[in-house]
Scaffold this active site. Structure first.
Site, PDB file in Angstrom:
ATOM      1  N   ASP A 166      20.502 -22.605 128.452  1.00  0.00           N
ATOM      2  CA  ASP A 166      22.026 -22.886 128.170  1.00  0.00           C
ATOM      3  C   ASP A 166      22.406 -23.543 129.256  1.00  0.00           C
ATOM      4  OD1 ASP A 166      24.661 -22.178 127.209  1.00  0.00           O
ATOM      5  OD2 ASP A 166      24.754 -20.889 129.092  1.00  0.00           O
ATOM      6  N   ASP A 168      26.377 -24.514 130.043  1.00  0.00           N
ATOM      7  CA  ASP A 168      27.597 -24.130 130.720  1.00  0.00           C
ATOM      8  C   ASP A 168      27.317 -22.827 131.656  1.00  0.00           C
ATOM      9  OD1 ASP A 168      29.408 -26.013 130.533  1.00  0.00           O
ATOM     10  OD2 ASP A 168      29.036 -25.844 128.536  1.00  0.00           O
TER      11      ASP A 168
END
Lengths: 823, 171
Positions: A166, A168
């Site tokens: 991922d 952010d």
């Protein structure tokens, strides 16, 4: 492909003649066979008579597909009684396994065409989307399986697993505040060191109506380069983010300029098909045995077994995840504020205020309208899509609202600039403390002392090191098991090979030996907190089920047991340093229960080993146990009695969900109202404290006196209540029946009862024990409860003796408490 | 294939644009809105300068003025069987994507000569015959369109390179 009898014929039908023979080529619409069916019709003659006549109708069956006829399953004269019966096998020249935008990539035919003869839509043959960057390319289940097996074999060959990363708040943190740029240009700024590495970029297709070209400031998590370097030797890396494609690509360019780690394996919101969750099946539709995920959010993965949840990377304070607005809102732990408190005590107030506000929700790129329509993605079943939309995700008005909110936030971030504000606040705090220092020392501070400003941003995160270590362990465990399994099967396979097994048949067998990350990882994780039983106190927000809070689920994934009340099994109480809740105080009496901060849990989580509790222990001052408990010398009977009394002093403004369990429902209907201001209350509290001290001295004798008065009747009641699971009200009624009180003040009596109930509900060991599946009578819990109640009676009787003033105090206390709980 | 095509467009103009420069406003509107747009059948590549603007008519109730513009434009429309040049945008196991102007085409595994194999371990992944033919992101390539489908504002194409003189263009 087999053609089966369709639904819409007039059954039974009788086959008359087959028009094609095996090996004949068949075109679409070409007649395959003729048949007849019988039906009754109404016939009239010239005299107007009508009669029902059974008639035979001949008909023709046309082929719905092109190809070469392989085999008939029917012959002339056979009767077909219903739909779903095999008629004929036709081999198609193209099975349309891969389709692009409704076109077969092999024959170039339009798959979307539907006509009267269409039995099964061609477009339904390929429904699986497994491409990172395209949503128009779909493949069939078989094709997907094959692709995945290929990929698996390739990865096993180079000894790698797949890792989904991922962006952010996992490996980077991004904000839009231009304060960052100013700090970057200002070498004197205290934050200069922290922000000098921050990369910025603009997105070309950023078309927010009111915001012109928006700058994004992206901070890489410390050690990212190293992390990617090392991990990419063990894993094939994929990016899976809820940001838009443009953003994902811009970030990928920053973290991987040569595109050697991620290549084109980037999946963004534009291709995800839904805004609400991430699913492994989007990329690995068939098999997820070799996939590991790292993400800072567990909920959007439904706490998948493939997931390694990492600690959120929060560099730009208050910026949150700028791409999370479309995700379900994350429940903010009270810890978040507490953590900030550890770092920077001066801004606790602010960060607490800000957390729930729109800022955490943060700004993002404008929602593209196409996002709202669920895309054709085979990985999502209809039901799933429906469930998601039922959750409000695909509601267009909601989406619009979210988009508007984002726009608002983006503007507020650009104009209000929370980072700058915070730094100013920090500077102010520094100044005031300096002034104080001057006042204290009476000295003129040195000039360089004045320049010393605290920096707001701290670049001290080391989570990636731990994540890397965990990934290494998983990788190691996986291939160790793979090797073991393979050598174990070697004998069998050699034997197999001696026979005439083709290598093609051996290959699936080969893949059968592949261990499952979904089994290996949980096994490793569960060992971490095995045997640990955790009670959360003051951590989970009010109104939330503790068992389903993020932190509890996280803890459970590491093998810990989470309960709501302190029981004999409890080994750890996780609490906030600043808040001494009743549970903490209660736990403090048992030396075997460790009271720790959430940092202990988080450290254990990220290291995958049980961290030492020492640095995270919350010291509970023995004085805080209450004078009564202290004087009583630590006997459990004496100790637990403190519960109701102290909880009254424990005037905590924030009531959390895990605490609210302790309250008793019966207290809602409070009859006596006392108007008390805070000052009054405080003075009363002091008075009461004094009394308590006195009482502590005379405690022993008064206890023995009072025990005889009512202990029998009320213990009976207590036992009854334990057996029955009746509501608080009914048990209360029972109480007042059973205990014939000596005192006349019935209202006070009621309060006392409630106090007692509260005590027992606090140490509600019986139910907890049951839930843990242990026989309850042997435990110390019920005994304690009983004894505690006896003491309670004794103590309240004492109050009666002491007069009306105290009565008022007590009432006020309870009043206040119930008010709090009503909140 | 490119065509010169006569087209018509209705443009609504806000009252604030009414004035001596009204023609240039209409012209700009036409260029920004129409050039590069895709009707599903063809893409408008370039609008020629000579165009005809009808008399404006105020739309009752709004105040906007409506103009009907007749113009000529160069349009591009792909055909099945047409040979086009394009740039490879993405390479996957199932084939690769090619951008041919406004048309995104996909060349599937079955449309690639069998001597060209997929190599997933290369960075970036590529289709190659381990000789001079390498297809990776950014490669210029000549393909033949095998099938087309149009939706409202986009076109999908599937293409092949399994014929003579098709494949990567060696500069």
């Amino acid at each position: 492909m087999k053609i089966r009898s369709p639904n819409d014929l007039h059954y039974p039908i009788t086959v008359v003649d087959l028009s094609k023979q095996p090996k004949d080529s068949v075109e679409r619409f070409a007649p395959l066979f003729t048949y007849y069916y019988e039906s009754t019709v109404t016939e009239g003659n010239k005299y107007g008579d009508e009669k029902e006549v059974k008639k035979k109708f001949p008909a023709r069956f046309d082929s719905s597909i092109d190809g070469q006829l392989v085999e008939w399953y029917i012959k002339g004269g056979s009767v077909i009684h219903g739909p779903g019966i095999d008629i004929v096998e036709i081999e198609e020249p193209c099975t349309h396994e891969t389709q692009f935008g409704g076109l077969c990539t092999n024959c170039g035919k339009d798959m979307t065409e539907v006509d009267y003869i269409t039995d099964e839509r061609d477009i339904d043959r390929a429904t699986v989307n497994m491409t990172h960057d395209n949503i128009a390319l779909l493949v069939s289940q078989r094709e997907a399986l094959q692709a995945e097996e290929d990929a698996k074999r390739r990865l096993l060959g180079v000894k790698r697993l797949s890792l989904i990363v991922d962006l952010d708040q996992t490996i980077i943190h991004t904000t839009c505040e231009r304060t960052v740029a100013e700090w970057q240009n200002d070498k004197d700024n205290p934050n200069y060191d922290a922000v000098k590495e921050v990369k910025s970029f603009q997105l070309a297709d950023d078309k927010l109506a009111n915001v012109a070209a928006n700058w994004y400031y992206c901070k890489l998590r410390p050690g990212l380069k190293d992390f990617l370097d090392k991990v990419s030797t063990m894993y094939e890396l994929h990016i899976y983010t809820m940001a838009t494609r443009a953003y994902a690509q811009a970030v990928a360019k920053i973290i991987d300029p040569e595109r050697k780690y991620f290549g084109d394996r980037i999946l963004s919101r534009d291709e995800n098909g839904t805004d609400q969750i991430k699913t492994l099946h989007r990329l690995f539709p068939v098999n997820t045995d070799m996939v590991v995920v790292i993400d800072d959010r567990g909920d959007i993965w439904h706490w998948s077994d493939n997931l390694i949840k990492v600690r959120q990377y929060n560099f730009f304070l208050g910026a949150g995840d700028i791409n999370a607005s479309f995700l379900p809102k994350q429940t903010e732990l009270v810890t978040a504020a507490a953590q900030a408190a550890v770092v920077e005590p001066t801004k606790v107030g602010r960060s607490k205020d800000e957390k729930p506000s729109a800022e955490t929700e943060a700004l993002s790129i404008a929602a593209k309208p196409t996002d709202s329509t669920p895309k054709t993605n085979g990985a999502f079943s209809e039901l799933e899509q429906q469930l998601i939309s039922m959750g409000g995700g695909d509601d267009p008005t909601l989406l619009e609202q979210q988009a508007k909110e984002q726009e608002k936030v983006i503007i507020s971030q650009q104009t209000e600039r929370p980072l700058l504000q915070k730094q100013l606040l920090l500077d102010q705090a520094d100044e005031t403390s300096e002034v104080e220092e001057i006042a204290e020392n009476g000295d003129v501070p040195a000039p360089e002392h004045q320049k010393q400003r605290h920096s707001l941003l701290h670049d001290d995160d080391n989570e990636l090191e731990y994540v890397e270590a965990c990934l290494r362990r998983v990788h190691h465990a996986f291939f160790e098991e793979y090797q073991r399994k393979r050598t174990g099967h070697q004998g069998g396979r050699v034997a197999e090979l001696r026979g005439e097994k083709s290598p093609k048949k051996r290959l699936p067998d080969d893949l059968g030996n592949v261990p499952d990350v979904k089994l290996i990882m949980p096994r490793m994780k569960r060992a971490v907190l095995q045997g640990v039983s955790i009670v959360f106190s003051g951590i989970v927000p009010l109104g939330m089920d503790v068992q389903y809070s993020d932190i509890a689920l996280w803890a459970k994934s590491f093998g810990a047991h989470v309960s709501t009340d302190i029981t004999k099994q409890t080994t750890h109480v996780v609490a906030n340093r600043s808040r001494k809740t009743t549970k903490v105080k209660k736990a403090a009496r048992y030396p075997h229960i460790k009271i720790v901060t959430t940092d202990w849990l988080l450290e254990s989580f990220s290291r995958w080993e049980r961290a030492s509790e020492e640095p995270h222990i919350i010291e509970v001052d023995p004085a805080e146990h209450g004078p009564h408990g202290a004087s009583a010398g630590g006997s459990p009977f004496e100790d637990l009695e403190d519960g109701p009394l102290l909880s009254a002093e424990d005037d905590d403004p924030v009531i959390t969900g895990d605490e609210s369990n302790e309250g008793d429902d019966g207290e809602a209907d409070e009859e006596v109202k006392l108007d008390m201001s805070d000052e009054k209350w405080q003075s009363l509290g002091e008075e009461f404290q004094d009394f308590m001290d006195e009482e502590g001295d005379s405690g022993e004798e008064s206890e023995t006196d009072s025990e005889s008065v009512r202990s029998d009747s009320s213990t009976q009641n207590r036992r009854k209540r334990k057996r029955s699971t009746e509501s608080a009200e009914s048990s209360e009624a029972e109480d007042s029946d059973g205990s014939v009180s000596s005192a006349a003040g019935t209202k006070l009596q009621k309060k006392k009862k409630r106090a007692l109930e509260r005590t027992t509900s606090l140490s509600n060991v019986v139910t907890a024990d049951k839930s843990s599946g242990l026989p309850s009578p042997d435990t110390t819990g019920p005994d304690e409860g009983q004894g505690d109640e006896d003491n309670g009676n004794g103590f309240v009787d004492d109050i009666d003796d002491d007069g009306a003033a105290l009565e008022a105090e007590l009432m006020a206390e309870f009043e206040r408490e119930s008010d709090e709980e009503d909140l | 294939m490119f065509f010169l095509y006569e087209l018509e467009k209705t443009i609504q103009l806000h009252p604030s644009y009414f004035g001596p420069l009204i023609r240039s406003h209409i012209h700009r509107e036409l260029l920004t809105k129409e050039e590069g747009s895709n009707t599903g059948k063809y893409t408008i590549v370039c609008i020629l300068d000579s165009f005809e603007i009808s008399d404006g008519q105020v739309v009752p109730g709004t105040g906007y003025a409506e103009y009907i513009v007749h113009y000529k434009a160069v349009v591009w429309r792909p055909f099945r069987g047409e040979i086009v040049d394009g740039v490879v945008t993405s390479v996957i196991r199932a084939g690769f994507f090619v951008d041919c102007g406004s048309l995104q085409a996909f060349v599937g595994r079955g449309m690639i000569p069998s001597e060209i194999k997929f190599d997933a371990n290369a960075t970036p992944p590529q289709w190659t015959d381990n000789a001079e033919q390498v297809i990776e992101k950014g490669t210029q390539i000549r393909i033949k369109i095998k099938g087309l489908r149009s939706e409202m504002d986009r076109m999908y194409g599937v293409a092949t390179m399994k014929e003579d003189y098709l494949g990567p263009l060696v500069a």
